[in-house]
Each structure stands twice: as C-alpha cells, then as structure tokens.
Write a protein that holds these residues in place. Structure first.
Motif, PDB file in Angstrom:
ATOM      1  N   ILE A  56       1.504   7.930  -5.703  1.00 64.07           N
ATOM      2  CA  ILE A  56       0.515   9.023  -5.697  1.00 64.07           C
ATOM      3  C   ILE A  56       1.194  10.314  -5.229  1.00 64.07           C
ATOM      4  CG2 ILE A  56      -1.575   9.908  -4.561  1.00 64.07           C
ATOM      5  CD1 ILE A  56      -2.664   7.029  -4.515  1.00 64.07           C
TER       6      ILE A  56
ATOM      7  N   ALA B  49       1.056   8.101   4.859  1.00 63.79           N
ATOM      8  CA  ALA B  49       1.157   8.459   3.441  1.00 63.79           C
ATOM      9  C   ALA B  49       1.319   9.978   3.287  1.00 63.79           C
ATOM     10  CB  ALA B  49      -0.088   7.981   2.683  1.00 63.79           C
ATOM     11  N   LYS B  50       0.547  10.743   4.078  1.00 60.88           N
ATOM     12  CA  LYS B  50       0.615  12.211   3.961  1.00 60.88           C
ATOM     13  C   LYS B  50       1.972  12.745   4.424  1.00 60.88           C
ATOM     14  CE  LYS B  50      -3.479  12.572   5.899  1.00 60.88           C
ATOM     15  NZ  LYS B  50      -4.694  13.091   6.539  1.00 60.88           N
TER      16      LYS B  50
ATOM     17  N   GLN C 104     -13.210   6.731   2.034  1.00 62.00           N
ATOM     18  CA  GLN C 104     -12.484   5.506   2.420  1.00 62.00           C
ATOM     19  C   GLN C 104     -12.945   5.020   3.791  1.00 62.00           C
ATOM     20  OE1 GLN C 104      -8.693   7.619   1.507  1.00 62.00           O
ATOM     21  NE2 GLN C 104      -7.941   5.582   0.954  1.00 62.00           N
TER      22      GLN C 104
ATOM     23  N   ARG D  25     -11.710  12.350  -0.132  1.00 61.68           N
ATOM     24  CA  ARG D  25     -11.360  10.944  -0.424  1.00 61.68           C
ATOM     25  C   ARG D  25     -11.289  10.129   0.879  1.00 61.68           C
ATOM     26  NH1 ARG D  25     -10.857   6.001  -2.760  1.00 61.68           N
ATOM     27  NH2 ARG D  25      -8.781   5.123  -2.510  1.00 61.68           N
ATOM     28  N   GLU D  26     -10.643  10.679   1.901  1.00 61.25           N
ATOM     29  CA  GLU D  26     -10.505   9.929   3.159  1.00 61.25           C
ATOM     30  C   GLU D  26     -11.866   9.634   3.806  1.00 61.25           C
ATOM     31  OE1 GLU D  26      -7.482  10.926   6.058  1.00 61.25           O
ATOM     32  OE2 GLU D  26      -6.154  11.679   4.482  1.00 61.25           O
TER      33      GLU D  26
ATOM     34  N   LYS E 292       1.449  13.915  -7.007  1.00 60.13           N
ATOM     35  CA  LYS E 292       0.911  15.119  -6.359  1.00 60.13           C
ATOM     36  C   LYS E 292       1.983  16.202  -6.254  1.00 60.13           C
ATOM     37  CE  LYS E 292      -2.938  13.359  -3.599  1.00 60.13           C
ATOM     38  NZ  LYS E 292      -3.526  13.213  -2.256  1.00 60.13           N
TER      39      LYS E 292
ATOM     40  N   THR F 157       0.902   4.470  -2.479  1.00 58.77           N
ATOM     41  CA  THR F 157       0.657   5.865  -2.079  1.00 58.77           C
ATOM     42  C   THR F 157       1.900   6.724  -2.315  1.00 58.77           C
ATOM     43  OG1 THR F 157       1.159   5.399   0.271  1.00 58.77           O
ATOM     44  CG2 THR F 157      -1.165   5.321  -0.405  1.00 58.77           C
TER      45      THR F 157
ATOM     46  N   SER G 219      -1.039  17.330  -0.207  1.00 56.23           N
ATOM     47  CA  SER G 219      -0.922  15.899   0.123  1.00 56.23           C
ATOM     48  C   SER G 219      -2.256  15.323   0.595  1.00 56.23           C
ATOM     49  CB  SER G 219       0.152  15.686   1.188  1.00 56.23           C
ATOM     50  OG  SER G 219      -0.149  16.449   2.329  1.00 56.23           O
ATOM     51  N   ALA G 220      -3.049  16.132   1.276  1.00 53.64           N
ATOM     52  CA  ALA G 220      -4.312  15.620   1.841  1.00 53.64           C
ATOM     53  C   ALA G 220      -5.480  15.805   0.885  1.00 53.64           C
ATOM     54  CB  ALA G 220      -4.614  16.338   3.156  1.00 53.64           C
ATOM     55  N   ASP G 221      -6.377  14.833   0.932  1.00 50.64           N
ATOM     56  CA  ASP G 221      -7.667  14.933   0.242  1.00 50.64           C
ATOM     57  C   ASP G 221      -8.693  14.328   1.200  1.00 50.64           C
ATOM     58  OD1 ASP G 221      -9.969  14.589  -1.278  1.00 50.64           O
ATOM     59  OD2 ASP G 221      -8.910  13.921  -3.077  1.00 50.64           O
TER      60      ASP G 221
ATOM     61  N   HIS H 260       4.153  12.198   1.577  1.00 49.24           N
ATOM     62  CA  HIS H 260       3.843  13.172   0.518  1.00 49.24           C
ATOM     63  C   HIS H 260       4.439  14.543   0.830  1.00 49.24           C
ATOM     64  CE1 HIS H 260       0.059  10.715  -0.867  1.00 49.24           C
ATOM     65  NE2 HIS H 260       1.191  10.031  -0.915  1.00 49.24           N
TER      66      HIS H 260
ATOM     67  N   ARG I 116       0.839  -1.216   0.000  1.00 42.06           N
ATOM     68  CA  ARG I 116       0.000   0.000   0.000  1.00 42.06           C
ATOM     69  C   ARG I 116       0.867   1.255   0.000  1.00 42.06           C
ATOM     70  NH1 ARG I 116      -2.809   4.047   2.450  1.00 42.06           N
ATOM     71  NH2 ARG I 116      -5.089   3.948   2.273  1.00 42.06           N
TER      72      ARG I 116
ATOM     73  N   VAL J  54      -2.574   4.616   8.306  1.00 37.05           N
ATOM     74  CA  VAL J  54      -1.864   4.518   7.026  1.00 37.05           C
ATOM     75  C   VAL J  54      -1.967   5.808   6.215  1.00 37.05           C
ATOM     76  CG1 VAL J  54      -1.851   2.001   6.861  1.00 37.05           C
ATOM     77  CG2 VAL J  54      -3.815   3.275   5.941  1.00 37.05           C
ATOM     78  N   ALA J  55      -3.113   6.472   6.250  1.00 34.70           N
ATOM     79  CA  ALA J  55      -3.254   7.717   5.475  1.00 34.70           C
ATOM     80  C   ALA J  55      -2.356   8.806   6.068  1.00 34.70           C
ATOM     81  CB  ALA J  55      -4.712   8.166   5.435  1.00 34.70           C
TER      82      ALA J  55
HETATM   83  O1  LIG Z   1      -5.674   9.009  -2.622  1.00 30.75           O
HETATM   84  C1  LIG Z   1      -4.908   9.942  -2.355  1.00 30.75           C
HETATM   85  O2  LIG Z   1      -5.061  11.080  -2.823  1.00 30.75           O
HETATM   86  C2  LIG Z   1      -3.793   9.733  -1.441  1.00 30.75           C
HETATM   87  O3  LIG Z   1      -2.955  10.608  -1.296  1.00 30.75           O
HETATM   88  C3  LIG Z   1      -3.723   8.475  -0.645  1.00 30.75           C
HETATM   89  C4  LIG Z   1      -4.374   8.638   0.722  1.00 30.75           C
HETATM   90  C5  LIG Z   1      -4.361   7.216   1.358  1.00 30.75           C
HETATM   91  O4  LIG Z   1      -3.408   6.924   2.091  1.00 30.75           O
HETATM   92  O5  LIG Z   1      -5.265   6.430   1.032  1.00 30.75           O
HETATM   93  C6  LIG Z   1      -3.568   9.577   1.541  1.00 30.75           C
HETATM   94  C7  LIG Z   1      -3.897  10.891   1.708  1.00 30.75           C
HETATM   95  C8  LIG Z   1      -5.147  11.478   1.219  1.00 30.75           C
HETATM   96  O6  LIG Z   1      -5.689  12.384   2.139  1.00 30.75           O
HETATM   97  C9  LIG Z   1      -6.098  10.438   0.785  1.00 30.75           C
HETATM   98  C10 LIG Z   1      -5.764   9.129   0.595  1.00 30.75           C
END
Ligand SMILES: O=C(O)C(=O)C[C@]1(C(=O)O)C=C[C@@H](O)C=C1
Length: 118
Positions: free
Chosen positions: A55, A104-105, A75, A71-72, A59, A52, A66-68, A108, A48, A100-101
């Motif tokens: 991704i 990931a951020k 999820q 989307r979160e 980005k 990311t 980095s954040a969305d 990012h 995973r 995990v998110a």
């Molecule tokens: O899908 C994205 O845009 C990602 O950057 C991945 C991810 C994730 O870890 O799933 C991480 C940060 C975002 O806020 C949303 C989702």
C-alpha cells in the motif's frame, strides 16, 4: 498470600519439589500455548506489514499521504466490536491497531522520502 512479591521465576519453582511445584508445572504447560500463539501473531503481523508495504509503495507513487485517519477510525470501530464479540478488552484491540498502523505509516514515510529523492 499477602506479601507483595515483585517476581516469581516459575522455572525455579517447578524444579523445587516444594508445595507450589505442581502449580508451577501447570504454568509451564500453559506457557507452551502462549509461545505458540505469540509465534502465530508475529507471523500474521509480518504478513500484514508486507501488505501495508505494498500500500505504501502505491501511495508513494501516486503522491498520497501515508495517513488516512478516516480509514483508521473505521478499523478501530470494527476491531473494538470484534474484541467485544470475543470477550477481549476493546482498548487492547485499539492499542494493537495503533501499534501496527503507526509502524505502517513510518514505513510509508520512508518510502515517500525515497520516491521524492529520486
Ligand atoms: O489502508 C491504508 O491506507 C494504509 O495505509 C494502511 C493503514 C493500516 O496499517 O491499516 C496504515 C495507515 C493508514 O492511516 C490507514 C491504514
């Protein structure tokens, strides 16, 4: 059963030959399953993270944040539903997603600051 124990070292119990040693041996057998499952989870988390990371590179190149959180939210809702289907506490599934998110951020953010310092 009423005395509140802080810890039981199962390995010691299994070897004691005492009345609880059979239960301790059964716990040890189940621990082998736990270890197999944990190793699979770590392998999937690494996979995973590789996705990311890709991704994050996109980005950073495009200048996206980095954040969305939209989307979160989706999820989290999907994973809470999935947890319910499997009889797992949905809070646990949500805690996993945050873990995990957030990682990931952080990755990012590092990629974005590297891209900006070039
Ligand atoms: O899908 C994205 O845009 C990602 O950057 C991945 C991810 C994730 O870890 O799933 C991480 C940060 C975002 O806020 C949303 C989702």
């Amino acid at each position: 059963m009423s005395d509140a124990k802080m810890e039981t070292v199962i390995d010691d119990q299994a070897q004691s030959g005492g009345p609880q040693s059979q239960a301790a041996r059964q716990v040890e057998e189940l621990r082998a399953d736990v270890d197999t499952i944990d190793a699979a989870i770590v392998a999937m988390m690494a996979e995973r993270f590789r996705v990311t990371h890709r991704i994050g590179l996109l980005k950073a190149q495009a200048g996206f944040a980095s954040a969305d959180m939209h989307r979160e939210s989706a999820q989290i809702a999907a994973l809470r539903d999935k947890a319910d289907d499997y009889g797992l506490d949905p809070d646990l599934a949500e805690a996993y997603l945050h873990l995990v998110a957030d990682a990931a951020k952080r990755d990012h953010e590092r990629l974005a600051s590297q891209a900006n310092s070039r």
